[in-house]
Scaffold this motif. Sequence first.
Motif, PDB file in Angstrom:
ATOM      1  N   ALA A   1       0.731  -1.070   0.111  1.00  0.00           N
ATOM      2  CA  ALA A   1       0.102  -0.013   0.023  1.00  0.00           C
ATOM      3  C   ALA A   1       1.014   1.131   0.171  1.00  0.00           C
ATOM      4  O   ALA A   1       1.639   1.428   0.856  1.00  0.00           O
ATOM      5  N   VAL A   2       0.789   2.026  -0.980  1.00  0.00           N
ATOM      6  CA  VAL A   2       1.876   3.178  -1.351  1.00  0.00           C
ATOM      7  C   VAL A   2       1.209   4.382  -0.757  1.00  0.00           C
ATOM      8  O   VAL A   2       0.484   4.869  -1.530  1.00  0.00           O
ATOM      9  N   ASN A   3       1.640   5.028   0.134  1.00  0.00           N
ATOM     10  CA  ASN A   3       1.145   6.338   0.604  1.00  0.00           C
ATOM     11  C   ASN A   3       2.559   7.046   0.799  1.00  0.00           C
ATOM     12  O   ASN A   3       2.670   7.657   2.218  1.00  0.00           O
ATOM     13  N   ALA A   4       3.560   6.880  -0.020  1.00  0.00           N
ATOM     14  CA  ALA A   4       4.772   7.707   0.489  1.00  0.00           C
ATOM     15  C   ALA A   4       4.832   8.995   0.499  1.00  0.00           C
ATOM     16  O   ALA A   4       4.100  10.055  -0.026  1.00  0.00           O
ATOM     17  N   ALA A   5       5.694   9.529   1.310  1.00  0.00           N
ATOM     18  CA  ALA A   5       6.090  11.129   1.291  1.00  0.00           C
ATOM     19  C   ALA A   5       6.610  11.390   0.064  1.00  0.00           C
ATOM     20  O   ALA A   5       6.480  12.548  -0.733  1.00  0.00           O
ATOM     21  N   GLY A   6       7.537  10.810  -0.530  1.00  0.00           N
ATOM     22  CA  GLY A   6       8.175  10.886  -1.520  1.00  0.00           C
ATOM     23  C   GLY A   6       7.381  10.252  -2.924  1.00  0.00           C
ATOM     24  O   GLY A   6       6.244  10.100  -3.066  1.00  0.00           O
ATOM     25  N   SER A   7       8.265  10.548  -4.192  1.00  0.00           N
ATOM     26  CA  SER A   7       7.578  10.304  -5.507  1.00  0.00           C
ATOM     27  C   SER A   7       7.743   9.025  -5.953  1.00  0.00           C
ATOM     28  O   SER A   7       9.030   8.572  -6.027  1.00  0.00           O
ATOM     29  N   VAL A   8       7.102   8.355  -6.784  1.00  0.00           N
ATOM     30  CA  VAL A   8       7.272   7.200  -7.627  1.00  0.00           C
ATOM     31  C   VAL A   8       7.702   7.390  -8.991  1.00  0.00           C
ATOM     32  O   VAL A   8       7.948   6.520  -9.554  1.00  0.00           O
ATOM     33  N   THR A   9       7.402   8.587  -9.500  1.00  0.00           N
ATOM     34  CA  THR A   9       7.830   8.863 -10.556  1.00  0.00           C
ATOM     35  C   THR A   9       8.971   9.972 -10.765  1.00  0.00           C
ATOM     36  O   THR A   9       9.362  10.885  -9.765  1.00  0.00           O
ATOM     37  N   ILE A  10       9.687   9.935 -11.791  1.00  0.00           N
ATOM     38  CA  ILE A  10      11.062  10.724 -11.920  1.00  0.00           C
ATOM     39  C   ILE A  10      10.710  12.128 -12.239  1.00  0.00           C
ATOM     40  O   ILE A  10      10.401  12.556 -13.318  1.00  0.00           O
ATOM     41  N   GLY A  11      11.190  13.053 -11.368  1.00  0.00           N
ATOM     42  CA  GLY A  11      11.050  14.697 -11.717  1.00  0.00           C
ATOM     43  C   GLY A  11       9.408  14.705 -11.993  1.00  0.00           C
ATOM     44  O   GLY A  11       8.613  14.204 -11.397  1.00  0.00           O
ATOM     45  N   GLY A  12       9.059  15.459 -12.920  1.00  0.00           N
ATOM     46  CA  GLY A  12       7.636  15.920 -13.285  1.00  0.00           C
ATOM     47  C   GLY A  12       7.284  14.917 -14.536  1.00  0.00           C
ATOM     48  O   GLY A  12       6.279  15.306 -15.223  1.00  0.00           O
ATOM     49  N   THR A  13       7.925  13.809 -14.826  1.00  0.00           N
ATOM     50  CA  THR A  13       7.607  12.895 -15.918  1.00  0.00           C
ATOM     51  C   THR A  13       6.701  11.754 -15.562  1.00  0.00           C
ATOM     52  O   THR A  13       6.399  11.509 -14.150  1.00  0.00           O
ATOM     53  N   ALA A  14       6.237  11.144 -16.500  1.00  0.00           N
ATOM     54  CA  ALA A  14       5.232   9.843 -16.329  1.00  0.00           C
ATOM     55  C   ALA A  14       6.183   8.558 -15.909  1.00  0.00           C
ATOM     56  O   ALA A  14       5.403   7.674 -15.603  1.00  0.00           O
ATOM     57  N   HIS A  15       7.449   8.756 -15.924  1.00  0.00           N
ATOM     58  CA  HIS A  15       8.482   7.573 -16.061  1.00  0.00           C
ATOM     59  C   HIS A  15       8.429   7.233 -14.511  1.00  0.00           C
ATOM     60  O   HIS A  15       8.766   7.935 -13.812  1.00  0.00           O
ATOM     61  N   PHE A  16       8.336   5.883 -14.297  1.00  0.00           N
ATOM     62  CA  PHE A  16       8.409   5.402 -12.827  1.00  0.00           C
ATOM     63  C   PHE A  16      10.030   5.163 -12.493  1.00  0.00           C
ATOM     64  O   PHE A  16      10.804   4.711 -13.233  1.00  0.00           O
ATOM     65  N   TRP A  17      10.326   5.337 -11.277  1.00  0.00           N
ATOM     66  CA  TRP A  17      11.606   5.103 -10.805  1.00  0.00           C
ATOM     67  C   TRP A  17      11.751   3.506 -10.824  1.00  0.00           C
ATOM     68  O   TRP A  17      12.918   3.049 -10.967  1.00  0.00           O
ATOM     69  N   ALA A  18      10.870   2.742 -10.920  1.00  0.00           N
ATOM     70  CA  ALA A  18      11.155   1.218 -10.736  1.00  0.00           C
ATOM     71  C   ALA A  18      11.273   0.849 -12.057  1.00  0.00           C
ATOM     72  O   ALA A  18      11.248  -0.601 -12.420  1.00  0.00           O
ATOM     73  N   ALA A  19      11.180   1.769 -13.251  1.00  0.00           N
ATOM     74  CA  ALA A  19      11.555   1.122 -14.614  1.00  0.00           C
ATOM     75  C   ALA A  19      12.408   0.043 -14.988  1.00  0.00           C
ATOM     76  O   ALA A  19      12.183  -0.890 -15.776  1.00  0.00           O
ATOM     77  N   PRO A  20      13.763   0.231 -14.450  1.00  0.00           N
ATOM     78  CA  PRO A  20      14.531  -0.689 -14.806  1.00  0.00           C
ATOM     79  C   PRO A  20      14.210  -2.463 -14.419  1.00  0.00           C
ATOM     80  O   PRO A  20      14.775  -3.068 -14.820  1.00  0.00           O
ATOM     81  N   PHE A  21      13.113  -2.414 -13.550  1.00  0.00           N
ATOM     82  CA  PHE A  21      12.776  -3.841 -13.168  1.00  0.00           C
ATOM     83  C   PHE A  21      11.428  -4.105 -13.877  1.00  0.00           C
ATOM     84  O   PHE A  21      11.164  -5.293 -13.652  1.00  0.00           O
ATOM     85  N   GLU A  22      11.054  -3.381 -14.674  1.00  0.00           N
ATOM     86  CA  GLU A  22       9.528  -3.598 -15.255  1.00  0.00           C
ATOM     87  C   GLU A  22       9.452  -5.120 -15.933  1.00  0.00           C
ATOM     88  O   GLU A  22      10.385  -5.195 -16.679  1.00  0.00           O
ATOM     89  N   ILE A  23       8.562  -5.812 -15.725  1.00  0.00           N
ATOM     90  CA  ILE A  23       8.436  -7.009 -16.955  1.00  0.00           C
ATOM     91  C   ILE A  23       7.357  -6.631 -17.877  1.00  0.00           C
ATOM     92  O   ILE A  23       6.031  -6.555 -17.234  1.00  0.00           O
ATOM     93  N   GLY A  24       7.655  -6.633 -19.159  1.00  0.00           N
ATOM     94  CA  GLY A  24       6.741  -6.412 -20.091  1.00  0.00           C
ATOM     95  C   GLY A  24       6.234  -4.925 -19.824  1.00  0.00           C
ATOM     96  O   GLY A  24       6.937  -4.086 -19.835  1.00  0.00           O
ATOM     97  N   ASP A  25       4.909  -4.757 -19.778  1.00  0.00           N
ATOM     98  CA  ASP A  25       4.420  -3.409 -19.779  1.00  0.00           C
ATOM     99  C   ASP A  25       3.494  -3.272 -18.440  1.00  0.00           C
ATOM    100  O   ASP A  25       2.407  -2.595 -18.852  1.00  0.00           O
ATOM    101  N   GLU A  26       3.874  -3.904 -17.491  1.00  0.00           N
ATOM    102  CA  GLU A  26       2.918  -4.065 -16.356  1.00  0.00           C
ATOM    103  C   GLU A  26       2.514  -2.469 -15.772  1.00  0.00           C
ATOM    104  O   GLU A  26       1.786  -2.410 -14.940  1.00  0.00           O
ATOM    105  N   PHE A  27       3.538  -1.716 -15.930  1.00  0.00           N
ATOM    106  CA  PHE A  27       3.054  -0.523 -15.640  1.00  0.00           C
ATOM    107  C   PHE A  27       3.373   0.564 -16.689  1.00  0.00           C
ATOM    108  O   PHE A  27       4.028   1.772 -16.372  1.00  0.00           O
TER     109      PHE A  27
END
Length: 334
Positions: free
Chosen positions: A182-208
Amino acid sequence: MFQAGPRNLITDVAGLKVGNSRDDRLKSGVTVVLADEPAVAGVKVLGGAPGTRETDLLAPHALVERVDAVVLSGGSAFGLDAAAGAQAALREMGRGFQAAGHRVPIVPAAILFDLANGGEKNWGRFPPYRELGFEAVHDAHAEFPIGSEGAGTGALTAGLKGGLGSASTVLSDGITVGALVAVNAAGSVTIGGTAHFWAAPFEIGDEFGGLGMPSPFPADASRVVRKKFGNLENTTIGVIATDAKLDKAGATRLAIAAHGGLARAIWPAHTPVDGDLVFALSTERKEVAFDRDFAMELHAAAAATMARAIARAVYAAESAEGDIAPAWRKRFGS
């Protein structure tokens, strides 16, 4: 090369089910991970502002080795009542640790702060979380929705709605690792103001979304984004699970490894105003030769799977009336 399990959910780990309950007026909810049989458990807290129940008993030196369920709840400290509701449901099922002729269901829990998310919190004398916990147990299935569900119903991150996420990984030897968060973080899950996720290097297929990393990489990517509504109470709470046979110390080490996924998927993570916590479960379905090579693969999978689950939580979140932050899909038009 890691691959996802058939559901890409924590329930790809044999012996687990997940139940959700939510109250849309409240903008909050509860998620329960239910073990078919008591599961070996551990926990690690790395955030500075945790809210928990029954975590001391998960220490490797404590008596009780296994738990019947784990509860993740909204509601800040009020949400700890959800574990009592889950415990009541399990007691009716005849579940629990046997002591002096009585069954006591073992239900550790953690909460996140979602009181200031625009939902109606004037519940009177009795918070609704006990009933939500009871309902979540009875909703437990192998298939379950993610996004604005359960404990992630009213979750928020820096600039975007949070949510409930899950993912799974099948290792080369058939061992499965699953994450729920359950993600309720003080921080951001996207990079800067972009739509890209910090987790992108681990993505399998297009799951996000399959967006990969931004190019060019934004110069202000390391900028700390603050929640615009001024709320400093946060927390990302999750469960990492495996069917590999682990003892309590091994489960605790798995929880520690999974925190690496928080640090790769959220910027910043483990802050003084987050209560970041990971429970770990072993359903003990598969014996393993626990050598150094296996340990490295298992722990790498734990971190990567947790990172993916975090991104999936935000990617799957949906807009609702009264929201004070946009869902990823609404902001980025997907």
